[in-house]
Design an enzyme around this catalytic site. Sequence first.
Site, mmCIF file in Angstrom:
data_model
loop_
_atom_site.group_PDB
_atom_site.id
_atom_site.type_symbol
_atom_site.label_atom_id
_atom_site.label_comp_id
_atom_site.label_asym_id
_atom_site.label_seq_id
_atom_site.Cartn_x
_atom_site.Cartn_y
_atom_site.Cartn_z
ATOM 1 N N LYS A 248 2.337 -2.882 5.997
ATOM 2 C CA LYS A 248 2.511 -2.835 4.540
ATOM 3 C C LYS A 248 3.966 -2.526 4.166
ATOM 4 C CE LYS A 248 -1.614 -4.019 3.167
ATOM 5 N NZ LYS A 248 -1.835 -5.214 2.334
ATOM 6 N N TYR B 89 -1.136 -0.642 10.555
ATOM 7 C CA TYR B 89 -1.382 -1.043 9.158
ATOM 8 C C TYR B 89 -0.261 -0.525 8.252
ATOM 9 C CZ TYR B 89 -3.762 -1.243 4.600
ATOM 10 O OH TYR B 89 -4.079 -1.474 3.277
ATOM 11 N N SER C 101 0.862 -1.197 0.000
ATOM 12 C CA SER C 101 0.000 0.000 0.000
ATOM 13 C C SER C 101 0.891 1.236 0.000
ATOM 14 C CB SER C 101 -0.886 0.035 1.246
ATOM 15 O OG SER C 101 -1.509 1.307 1.353
#
Length: 257
Positions: free
Chosen positions: A167, A163, A150
Site C-alpha cells: 500500500k 500488505y 491504506s
Amino acid sequence: MQNRYEGRSVLLTGVAGDIGRTYLHQFVEAGAYVVATDLQDAADTGQSAVDEANSLGTGKAVFVPADITAADDMDKAVRTAADAFGRLDALVNNAAIYQGLGPKRPLTELTEQDWERVLRVNVVGTWQAIRAAAPALRAGGGGRIVNIASVVSRNGAAGFAHYVASKAAVEGLTRAAARELGAAGTTVNAVSPGLVDDTGSRAVNTDEYMERVAATRSIPRAMLPTDLVSAVMWLAGPDSGFVSGQTVIVDGGGVFA
Ligand SMILES: NC(=O)c1ccc[n+]([C@@H]2O[C@H](COP(=O)([O-])OP(=O)(O)OC[C@H]3O[C@@H](n4cnc5c(N)ncnc54)[C@H](O)[C@@H]3O)[C@@H](O)[C@H]2O)c1
C-alpha cells in the site's frame, strides 16, 4: 453529489468485496455507467452486486470478470466501457488482496511466495489497470484515476508487512502516474482508508483489535464502507480537476500524516 455522474463512465475493480460493492451502488445511484470487475472466482457475488446496483438508480452497471494482473483482462474491461457506454471517465482501483491475506503473521514468517502474491496483485495489478485505462481516459479529455491505498502504510500495522509495503507502493505509484499522465489532463490520486468494519477486516483482525482501533480515532466509532464514498466520488468526479498526486486519508482522524 447526486446526478453529477450522469453520462459519466467509471471502471471499478473489486466489486465483490464489501467496499467495492458500496462504491458501485453509490456510483449507479448517482447516474454513472459502471464497468464493474472482479475475479472469475467471485463472479457470482460480483454479478449480484451489479444486479442490486441496477435496481437502485439512474445509472447502469455491467459485470466483467477480470484479473487486474492480466493485461488482456484489463484491456477487455476498458473496451467494454467504450462498447457499452461510449467513453471512460474514471478508473477506481479498488481490487486488492486484503481479505485473502489470512491471519496476521510476524514478518519473519512470511515467505517469498507471500510477498510475490501480494505485491503482484496490489502493486502490479494497480499499474496494469492504469496502463489499460490511460489511453481511453486521455481520449475522453483526461479523466480521473483513484487508487485505494491504506493507512497501514503510515501506522505500520503489525502482522502483514507485505500488505503494508504494497500500500506504500500504491501511494508512490499514484505520484508517478500523476506526473506522467497530467499533461494529458488525467488526475491521479489515492484514498487511504482506515480500518473498515467489513467482512475483509473481520477475517484478518480480532474483534478486540477492531474495537481498540475504533476507540483511538478522533471520531471514536467504527468506520463503515459508506464513510469512504464521498472522498472517492469527489476524486473520481468532475469537480476535482486541479487535484493530483495526493493521498486523502479517510479514517476518522486516526493517523495525521
Ligand atoms: N477493509 C479495510 O479495512 C480496508 C482498509 C484500508 C484499505 N482497504 C482497501 O480497500 C479495498 C477494498 O477492501 P475490502 O475490505 O473490500 O477487501 P476485500 O478483500 O473484501 O475485497 C477485495 C476484492 O478484490 C478482489 N480481488 C483480489 N485479487 C484480485 C485480482 N487479482 N483481480 C481482480 N480482483 C481481485 C477480491 O476478489 C475482492 O472481491 C482494498 O484495496 C483494500 O486493500 C481496506
